[in-house]
Design an enzyme around this catalytic site. Structure first.
Site, PDB file in Angstrom:
ATOM      1  N   LYS A 192     -24.468   6.397  -7.124  1.00  0.00           N
ATOM      2  CA  LYS A 192     -25.969   7.307  -7.322  1.00  0.00           C
ATOM      3  C   LYS A 192     -26.015   7.918  -6.084  1.00  0.00           C
ATOM      4  O   LYS A 192     -27.017   8.002  -5.139  1.00  0.00           O
ATOM      5  CB  LYS A 192     -27.098   6.124  -7.402  1.00  0.00           C
ATOM      6  N   ASP A 225     -26.793   6.918 -13.975  1.00  0.00           N
ATOM      7  CA  ASP A 225     -27.525   7.096 -15.061  1.00  0.00           C
ATOM      8  C   ASP A 225     -26.926   8.010 -16.245  1.00  0.00           C
ATOM      9  O   ASP A 225     -27.008   7.856 -17.349  1.00  0.00           O
ATOM     10  CB  ASP A 225     -28.978   7.990 -14.836  1.00  0.00           C
ATOM     11  N   ASP A 253     -22.145  -4.741 -19.312  1.00  0.00           N
ATOM     12  CA  ASP A 253     -22.976  -5.261 -20.461  1.00  0.00           C
ATOM     13  C   ASP A 253     -23.067  -4.157 -21.665  1.00  0.00           C
ATOM     14  O   ASP A 253     -22.681  -4.476 -22.983  1.00  0.00           O
ATOM     15  CB  ASP A 253     -24.111  -5.915 -20.152  1.00  0.00           C
TER      16      ASP A 253
END
Ligand code: NAD
Length: 357
Positions: A192, A225, A253
């Site tokens: 990020k 994102d 996950d």
């Protein structure tokens, strides 16, 4: 003949059943590809509590440290739910990871074409199948950084700190690049960096390691994102994803659920040397333990990862993966069963994979 010492931690619940099948498959692969495996059994989790009073006996740590690699089933179950926190079976799991200095967690997200219908994604998104490897940093970042409570402008506040040192980033980057060399030679580093200073350091260090040490591997960078979105939009673009502890926790996950079945998902944790800890991502499934309904394929695929990444037996690893694919064409365990295939037990599935090998 090449020989390897493997520490085996069967654990609890379905652990012993699934590990037994993985060992059968490993032995068959050894016969075929000319190596021999010696197994050293040790206790971890609930079974260790029952025998020794603690979830991670010192003998287990010693056995794993002495071995070329470790294969683990799963630990835990309702029998030990009442045990105090510091002695719970899961403590043994964290303990062995710490004792072996495992800082890289590898989670493949693979869709076997045979199981395409189990994926929540549409067939046109999956295409002919998927094969992503998420490399997550495991011992640094915000889960281990400074944290606390304080008062800010009169209000109660809490904070956690994301921090990475250059050596921590260098070593996880090297793991990712090395993995990519054994695959399609593409690494996507996820951060990020538009917001976080720690991500800006992450990005520059990964770029430098790639340029200096792995010029043969293609490196790209992506914001977390966007990556979360791309994983469900166009997952076929990824080969190896490398990222920090917290981003990796979430993205691995997400990536693994693309494959649709918990009984199929393998994982590995690696440290500084060649040795690693290989285990299915699912738990001990106490609800089906002893019924023969467990799917052994996640453990069998973990064993294949062990052959590829710790023992340098890539042909045997690929052969096991192909054998799993072959077995899935006609037979399924209950968790992945679909109309038109034969439902088989844990043992039968192990035997089918051996046969296909
Ligand atoms: P779980 O993964 O054990 O089971 C979740 C569901 O998936 C259950 O319905 C189970 O039957 C099914 N399932 C899991 N693995 C399967 C397989 N190989 N084949 C067929 N079905 C399978 O998670 P849980 O129920 O939340 O936890 C059970 C115990 O396992 C708890 O004590 C938990 O702490 C422990 N656990 C251990 C690990 C580990 O050892 N790494 C990981 C997660 C949970």
């Amino acid at each position: 003949m090449r020989e390897y010492n493997i520490a085996v931690l069967k654990g609890d619940g379905i652990g012993p059943e699934i590990v037994e099948e993985a060992i059968r498959v490993l032995d068959r692969a050894g016969e075929k590809f000319g190596f021999r495996l010696r197994y050293h059994y040790a206790l971890l989790g609930g079974c260790a509590i029952d025998e020794t009073g603690v979830p991670l006996p010192q003998e287990t740590v010693d056995a794993c440290k002495a071995a070329d690699s470790t294969l683990l089933g799963a630990v835990g179950g309702p029998k030990w739910d009442g045990v105090p926190g510091d002695r719970r079976p899961e403590k043994g799991l964290l303990g062995i990871r710490g004792a072996l200095g495992l800082f890289a967690n590898l989670r493949p997200a693979v869709i076997f074409p045979e199981l395409r219908e189990a994926s929540p994604l549409r067939p046109e998104i999956i295409g002919s199948g998927l094969d992503i490897l998420v490399v997550r940093e495991l011992t640094g970042g915000i889960y281990f950084g400074e944290r606390g409570r304080r008062t800010v402008e009169g209000a109660e506040a809490a904070y956690d700190t994301e921090q990475y040192t250059v050596p921590e980033i260098e070593r996880i980057a090297r793991v990712a690049f090395q993995m990519a060399r054994k695959r399609q030679k593409r690494v996507c580093s996820v951060d990020k960096a538009n917001v976080l200073e720690s991500s800006r350091l992450w990005r520059s260090v990964v770029a430098r390691i790639g340029e200096e040490e792995f010029p043969d591997v293609a490196l790209s960078h992506m914001y977390v994102d966007n990556c979360a979105m791309q994983l469900v939009r166009n997952p076929g673009q990824f080969d190896v994803i490398v990222t920090s502890n917290i981003f990796g926790d979430i993205l691995s996950d997400e990536a693994s659920m693309i494959s649709g079945s918990i009984g199929m998902l393998a994982s590995a944790s690696l440290g500084a040397g060649k040795a690693g800890l290989y285990e299915p991502i699912h738990g001990s499934a106490p609800d089906i333990a002893g019924t023969g309904r467990a799917n052994p394929l996640a453990t069998i695929l973990s064993a294949a990862m062990m052959l590829r990444y710790s023992l340098e037996e890539p042909e045997a690893a690929a052969a096991i993966e192909a054998a799993v694919s072959q077995a899935l064409k006609t037979a399924r365990t209950a968790d992945i069963w679909t109309e038109g295939t034969r439902q088989v037990s844990c043992k039968e599935m192990g035997a089918l994979v051996c046969e296909a090998l």
